[in-house]
Scaffold this active site. Structure first.
Site, PDB file in Angstrom:
ATOM      1  N   GLN A   1       1.830   7.567   3.051  1.00  0.00           N
ATOM      2  CA  GLN A   1       2.905   7.080   3.926  1.00  0.00           C
ATOM      3  C   GLN A   1       3.132   8.048   5.077  1.00  0.00           C
ATOM      4  OE1 GLN A   1       6.266   6.312   1.364  1.00  0.00           O
ATOM      5  NE2 GLN A   1       5.340   4.468   0.526  1.00  0.00           N
TER       6      GLN A   1
ATOM      7  N   ASP B   1       0.714   5.273  -8.208  1.00  0.00           N
ATOM      8  CA  ASP B   1       1.686   4.239  -8.593  1.00  0.00           C
ATOM      9  C   ASP B   1       1.487   3.731 -10.022  1.00  0.00           C
ATOM     10  OD1 ASP B   1       2.938   4.379  -6.133  1.00  0.00           O
ATOM     11  OD2 ASP B   1       1.707   2.795  -5.252  1.00  0.00           O
TER      12      ASP B   1
HETATM   13  C1  S3P Z   1       1.871   3.837  -0.181  1.00  0.00           C
HETATM   14  C2  S3P Z   1       1.693   5.173  -0.443  1.00  0.00           C
HETATM   15  C3  S3P Z   1       2.167   5.831  -1.677  1.00  0.00           C
HETATM   16  C4  S3P Z   1       2.513   4.819  -2.770  1.00  0.00           C
HETATM   17  C5  S3P Z   1       3.307   3.670  -2.230  1.00  0.00           C
HETATM   18  C6  S3P Z   1       2.542   2.942  -1.135  1.00  0.00           C
HETATM   19  C7  S3P Z   1       1.359   3.280   1.085  1.00  0.00           C
HETATM   20  O1  S3P Z   1       3.327   6.578  -1.373  1.00  0.00           O
HETATM   21  O2  S3P Z   1       3.225   5.443  -3.801  1.00  0.00           O
HETATM   22  O3  S3P Z   1       3.608   2.749  -3.256  1.00  0.00           O
HETATM   23  O4  S3P Z   1       1.269   2.038   1.211  1.00  0.00           O
HETATM   24  O5  S3P Z   1       1.020   4.071   1.976  1.00  0.00           O
HETATM   25  P1  S3P Z   1       3.268   8.116  -0.906  1.00  0.00           P
HETATM   26  O6  S3P Z   1       2.697   8.181   0.438  1.00  0.00           O
HETATM   27  O7  S3P Z   1       4.699   8.575  -0.945  1.00  0.00           O
HETATM   28  O8  S3P Z   1       2.421   8.802  -1.945  1.00  0.00           O
END
Ligand code: S3P
Length: 440
Positions: free
Chosen positions: A174, A320
Site C-alpha cells: 500500500q 492477509d
Molecule cells: C494490499 C496490501 C497489503 C494487504 C492489503 C491489500 C494492497 O497491505 O494487507 O489487504 O492491495 O496493496 P500492506 O501494504 O499494509 O501490507
C-alpha cells in the site's frame, strides 16, 4: 445502527466440489483507479463486488468519473485522463478499506483540488503516517489526527510535488503503491525500495495501461512523463479468499476441492508455499497468464499437516492469510512458529491478539508474541463463542475452524465479511460446512 451478524458453525464436515471465489480485491481497487485516470474506455470483468472495492468505485464517481456497472462483475470505466478528476463535493468515505485510503492519499496529493478521506472505526484507528510522512517529503500537504490517523485532509499540490528516492521501513504494497501514484504527478523520478517483495499489482497494471515503470531488483521507479491508455482487465479470483478453502480442505478429512481461475502472482502465493511446507496436498493446474497476471486452478485434498517454523521471507507474500493459517497450525501436529509478522497487529484488527484470544477460547494452545504466534497444534479443537472484532478475515478463519471442531462455534460481529467476500457463507455451505447466519 448497522445490523449485527453472527455466524454459527456446527462441527465437522468436509469441503467437496468446484468453486470460483470472487475477484481479487487488490486488483479490483487498482482497476478503478487506473481505469479512471486512463484515456479511453476500460472494460473490467471479474471485479469484486464487495464493500471495499465498491468504496473505491464510489470515490471515483464522487470525483466525476462515469462508471457503468458492476453487473456480474463487469464494469465500463469512462476514463477522464490523468488530470481529469473533479473536486468531490463531500468527504470521500472509504469504509473499512485501508487500500482505498492509502492509495488515494498518494493519488490525491498532486491534484488541482482538495479532498478529505474518512473511514469507519477500524480504518480511523489504522496508521497513516507511513504514507503521509513520505508524501510530505515530496511536498504534499496532508493533515491527520494527532495520532497520525484518518480523517486525512489533503490540500492538492498540483504541479508542486517532487520525486523522492524512498526506502520503506516496512514491506507494504500500500505504501509502495501510494508513492508510485503520487510519483505520476511529481517532478523528476520517484523511486521506492522495498525491504522484501510485496504484491506488485500496481506495477503490473501500470504496464498494462502502457505507463512506463522501471523495476530494478527491489526498487521501482516512475515519473510524470507517461499517460495511461485504456485497456481490458480480467480480474483473477482472489487467492486471499481461496485461502479459506485451501486450509478448510486441507484440514477436513474427505475433502476434495477444485478452485478455479485463482490469481497466483508470485508476490501472493505464500499461503500455498506455507501450507505445502506443512504437508498440504495442493496441485497448481492449468497455469496461464490472464491480463498480465498469472492464474491457475488449484486442486486441494485433505492431508495430515505438521507444525513448522514459517520462513520469514514468506510473511509479506501471505500477509492477509495468517488468520486462517493459524487455524491450519492449530490442526497440525506439533509446534508452528510465526515471527517477523508485526504488521498483523495493524490490520483491520490486531490479528495476532484477536486470533490468539479466539483460539484459546476454542482450547488451542496459542501464545501471541510481539511479532507473531506460537501454536502447539494437533489437539482437539473445542467449541465456544469467539469475537471477530469486525474483521472479515477473522470471521472467515474461525468459520473454517468449525470443520475440525468437536462442538459448535459461534462467531460474533461478522458483518464485515461483506468487505471482501459477501458470498462466503453461501459458498462454504454449498461446499460442505454446516454454517448458519443470525441477524439482529
Ligand atoms: C494490499 C496490501 C497489503 C494487504 C492489503 C491489500 C494492497 O497491505 O494487507 O489487504 O492491495 O496493496 P500492506 O501494504 O499494509 O501490507
Amino acid at each position: 445502527m448497522s445490523k449485527s451478524i453472527t455466524f454459527k458453525v456446527n462441527p465437522g464436515g468436509s469441503l467437496k466440489g468446484e468453486a470460483r471465489v470472487p475477484g481479487d480485491k487488490s486488483v479490483s481497487h487498482r482497476s478503478i483507479m487506473l481505469g479512471s485516470l486512463a484515456e479511453g474506455v476500460t472494460r473490467v470483468k471479474g471485479f469484486l463486488e464487495a464493500e471495499d472495492a465498491l468504496a473505491t468505485l464510489q470515490a471515483f464517481r464522487d470525483m466525476g468519473v462515469e462508471i457503468e456497472g458492476p453487473v456480474n462483475g463487469e464494469l465500463t470505466i469512462h476514463g477522464v485522463g490523468k488530470h481529469g478528476l473533479k473536486a468531490p463535493e463531500k468527504e470521500l468515505y472509504l469504509g473499512n478499506s485501508g487500500t482505498s485510503m492509502r492509495l488515494l492519499s498518494g493519488l490525491l496529493a498532486g491534484q488541482a483540488f482538495d479532498a478529505v478521506l474518512t473511514g469507519d472505526k477500524s480504518l480511523s484507528g489504522r496508521p497513516m503516517k507511513r504514507v503521509t510522512e513520505p508524501l510530505k517529503t515530496m511536498g504534499a500537504e496532508i493533515k491527520t489526527t494527532e495520532k497520525g490517523t484518518a480523517p486525512l485532509r489533503i490540500t492538492g499540490k498540483d504541479g508542486q510535488l517532487n520525486g523522492i528516492d524512498y526506502t520503506m521501513p516496512m514491506a507494504s504494497a500500500q505504501v509502495k503503491s501510494c508513492l508510485l501514484l503520487a510519483g505520476m504527478y511529481a517532478q523528476g523520478d520517484t523511486s521506492v525500495t522495498e525491504p522484501a517483495p510485496t504484491r506488485d499489482h500496481t506495477e503490473r497494471m501500470l504496464a498494462g495501461f502502457n505507463y512506463p515503470v522501471k523495476k530494478e531488483g527491489n526498487k521501482v521507479t516512475i515519473n510524470a512523463d507517461g499517460k495511461l491508455t485504456a485497456c481490458e482487465i480480467d480480474v483473477p479470483s482472489d487467492i486471499s479468499s481461496a485461502a479459506f478453502f485451501l486450509v478448510g480442505a486441507s484440514i477436513a478429512p474427505g475433502s476434495d476441492l477444485l478452485l478455479k481461475h485463482v490469481g497466483i502472482n508470485p508476490t501472493r502465493t505464500g499461503v500455498i508455499d506455507i501450507l505445502k511446507l506443512m504437508g498440504a496436498r495442493i496441485e497448481v493446474l492449468n497455469e496461464r497468464i490472464v491480463g498480465g497476471e498469472p492464474v491457475a486452478d488449484l486442486h486441494v485434498t485433505h492431508s495430515r499437516l505438521n507444525g513448522i517454523d514459517i520462513p520469514e521471507e514468506l510473511v509479506p507474500l501471505a500477509i492477509d492469510e495468517f488468520p486462517v493459517l493459524f487455524v491450519a497450525a492449530a490442526c497440525a501436529e506439533g509446534q508452528t512458529r510465526l515471527s517477523g509478522a508485526e504488521e498483523l497487529r495493524v490490520k483491520e484488527s490486531d490479528r495476532i491478539q484477536v486470533m490468539a484470544d479466539g483460539l484459546k477460547i476454542l482450547g488451542v494452545d496459542a501464545e501471541p508474541t510481539p511479532d507473531g504466534m506460537l501454536i502447539q497444534g494437533g489437539k482437539p479443537i473445542g467449541g465456544g463463542t469467539v469475537e471477530s472484532h469486525g474483521d472479515h478475515r477473522i470471521a472467515m478463519a474461525f468459520s473454517i475452524a468449525g470443520l475440525k471442531a468437536h462442538a459448535p462455534i459461534t462467531i460474533l460481529d461478522c458483518l464485515n465479511v461483506n468487505t471482501s467476500f459477501p458470498e462466503f457463507k453461501d459458498l462454504v455451505k454449498r461446499l460442505g460446512l454446516d454454517i448458519s447466519v443470525a441477524e439482529a
